[in-house]
Design an enzyme around this catalytic site. Structure first.
Site, PDB file in Angstrom:
ATOM      1  N   LYS A  73       0.819  -1.211   0.000  1.00 49.69           N
ATOM      2  CA  LYS A  73       0.000   0.000   0.000  1.00 49.69           C
ATOM      3  C   LYS A  73       0.862   1.275   0.000  1.00 49.69           C
ATOM      4  CE  LYS A  73      -2.323  -0.681   3.667  1.00 49.69           C
ATOM      5  NZ  LYS A  73      -3.177  -0.295   4.805  1.00 49.69           N
ATOM      6  N   ARG A  87     -11.758   1.604   9.457  1.00 49.21           N
ATOM      7  CA  ARG A  87     -11.534   0.206   9.816  1.00 49.21           C
ATOM      8  C   ARG A  87     -12.808  -0.493  10.269  1.00 49.21           C
ATOM      9  NH1 ARG A  87      -5.604  -0.465  12.694  1.00 49.21           N
ATOM     10  NH2 ARG A  87      -4.394   0.581  11.064  1.00 49.21           N
ATOM     11  N   ARG A  94      11.299  -8.075   4.472  1.00 50.68           N
ATOM     12  CA  ARG A  94      11.281  -6.698   4.955  1.00 50.68           C
ATOM     13  C   ARG A  94      11.795  -6.624   6.387  1.00 50.68           C
ATOM     14  NH1 ARG A  94       5.667  -3.429   5.053  1.00 50.68           N
ATOM     15  NH2 ARG A  94       5.409  -4.451   7.087  1.00 50.68           N
ATOM     16  N   ARG A 126      11.683  -4.746  12.405  1.00 50.16           N
ATOM     17  CA  ARG A 126      10.398  -4.833  13.100  1.00 50.16           C
ATOM     18  C   ARG A 126      10.127  -6.266  13.529  1.00 50.16           C
ATOM     19  NH1 ARG A 126       5.710  -1.791   9.761  1.00 50.16           N
ATOM     20  NH2 ARG A 126       4.542  -3.183  11.175  1.00 50.16           N
ATOM     21  N   ARG A 129      -1.995 -10.812  12.192  1.00 49.97           N
ATOM     22  CA  ARG A 129      -2.326  -9.536  11.548  1.00 49.97           C
ATOM     23  C   ARG A 129      -3.215  -9.759  10.331  1.00 49.97           C
ATOM     24  NH1 ARG A 129       3.650  -7.614  10.739  1.00 49.97           N
ATOM     25  NH2 ARG A 129       2.765  -5.817   9.632  1.00 49.97           N
TER      26      ARG A 129
END
Length: 370
Positions: free
Chosen positions: A192, A267, A306, A312, A324
């Site tokens: 995104k 959301r 990533r 992360r 997630r």
């Protein structure tokens, strides 16, 4: 052309046209109530000019009163209407005619009907000077109409833009270029952020990431950031109206943008409705929601790669990644249905090179401009 705050407005209805419509309405209602003594109830603030001129043109005995409605905490974007000045006393057995400045979606009208449904009036009718038939939900009959107008934002003759313009004798229409407003969906790793960067440059759009907006406001100690942090520190969800107000400020900061990409909001269906209401208050709308779709296995590979660079932790643990994904699925499903009902949901294949995916997205956006 006139300017009010950050917007320009062009002439739409002359004083002569408006006064002619007011007189026609007064004459029409006078025929129906020549033998009665109706109570005309004006809706503040917008109808004050209409009520004044209408009463001057009405030839028979009558009484006048007012109600005042406002959006919750002054945020028109929430679509929550509250009563500030209630229905008049001693209306039992009387004929009530509501004088509204404008009826569009019918949200305020619904509140008005509910207010008077709890009274014992003889009859209850609705008169609106301006009427946007193409967006009205049709829930209640409109008994008297002055002028049917297109779904364009107008000011003047009692109507305002951020409280300016009410004193104009004429009505002006927002002089607005065509805008493209998008909601971008996608699971973590769907790309995104990368695609939003390309789209905002190609179409002169402003990318509004809810996460970035929250971080900016909290870091800089803004009034909204402090308010949001007070909820977060207590472990509570930040109310939708606070988030919407932050988004409103971001929109107002970018008057030269040709549209906006909303990322991370909405959301929930309630948030989607609140976003629609907020944009509607600015004569804007969501043109399309686009979901970048990709196979979970491929997305997991992307995120693990990533994670090697970003550091992360939630990009380095497969179980956390899958959690997630499940959260995304549970939240996006009702939103998909919400936007599908509006014929605004588009699914785009998110597998391929960055350029290939960009081409698929631009094909959807270009079709909106056709």
């Amino acid at each position: 052309m006139i300017r009010l705050h950050d917007k320009f407005f062009k002439p739409f209805l002359s004083e002569l046209q408006i006064q002619g419509a007011v007189r026609r309405m007064a004459e029409e209602i006078a025929v129906d109530y020549k033998d009665g003594n109706p109570i005309f109830v004006g809706v503040l603030n917008g109808a004050f000019m209409f009520v004044s001129d209408f009463l001057k043109a009405y030839p028979h005995p009558c009484e006048v009163s007012f109600v005042k409605l406002s959006s919750y905490q002054g945020l028109t974007s929430t679509g929550i209407v509250e009563t500030l000045l209630d229905v008049p006393d001693n209306i039992e057995g009387r004929s009530i005619i509501i004088l509204e400045d404008i009826i569009d979606t019918g949200r305020t009208l619904q509140k008005l009907v509910h207010l008077f449904s709890n009274t014992k009036v003889k009859e209850f009718k609705i008169a609106s000077l301006f009427y946007k038939a193409e967006v009205y939900n049709g829930e209640y009959a409109i008994d008297y109409v002055g002028l049917e107008i297109p779904d364009k934002f107008i000011v003047g003759y009692g109507l305002d833009y951020k409280e300016l313009g009410r004193n104009l004798k004429e009505v002006y229409q927002l002089n607005q270029k065509h805008m493209i407003n998008l909601v971008l969906f996608g699971k973590p790793g769907a790309g995104k952020g990368t695609q939003a960067q390309f789209l905002k440059e190609k179409y002169n759009l402003k990318h509004i990431s809810t996460g970035d907006v929250f971080r900016f406001n909290i870091k800089n100690g803004t009034e909204l950031g402090t308010l949001a942090k007070s909820y977060i520190d207590k472990g509570d969800l930040v109310p939708d109206e606070v988030t919407i107000k932050m988004l409103e400020e971001e929109v107002d900061k970018n008057p030269d943008a040709d549209g906006f990409i909303f990322d991370g909001f909405p959301r929930t269906t309630a948030q989607a409705e609140a976003l629609d209401n907020f944009l509607e208050s600015k004569d804007m709308k969501i043109d399309a929601t686009i979901a970048l779709e990709a196979n979970d296995d491929i997305l997991i590979e992307r995120l693990l790669e990533r994670g090697k660079v970003s550091g992360r932790s939630d990009d380095q643990d497969v179980s956390k990644i899958k959690n997630r994904f499940e959260e995304y699925n549970s939240k996006t499903a009702p939103l998909k249905e919400f936007y599908e009902d509006q014929h605004k949901f588009h699914s785009v294949n998110g597998i391929g090179s960055i350029d290939e995916i960009t081409q698929r997205l631009t094909a959807v956006i270009d079709s909106l401009k056709a």
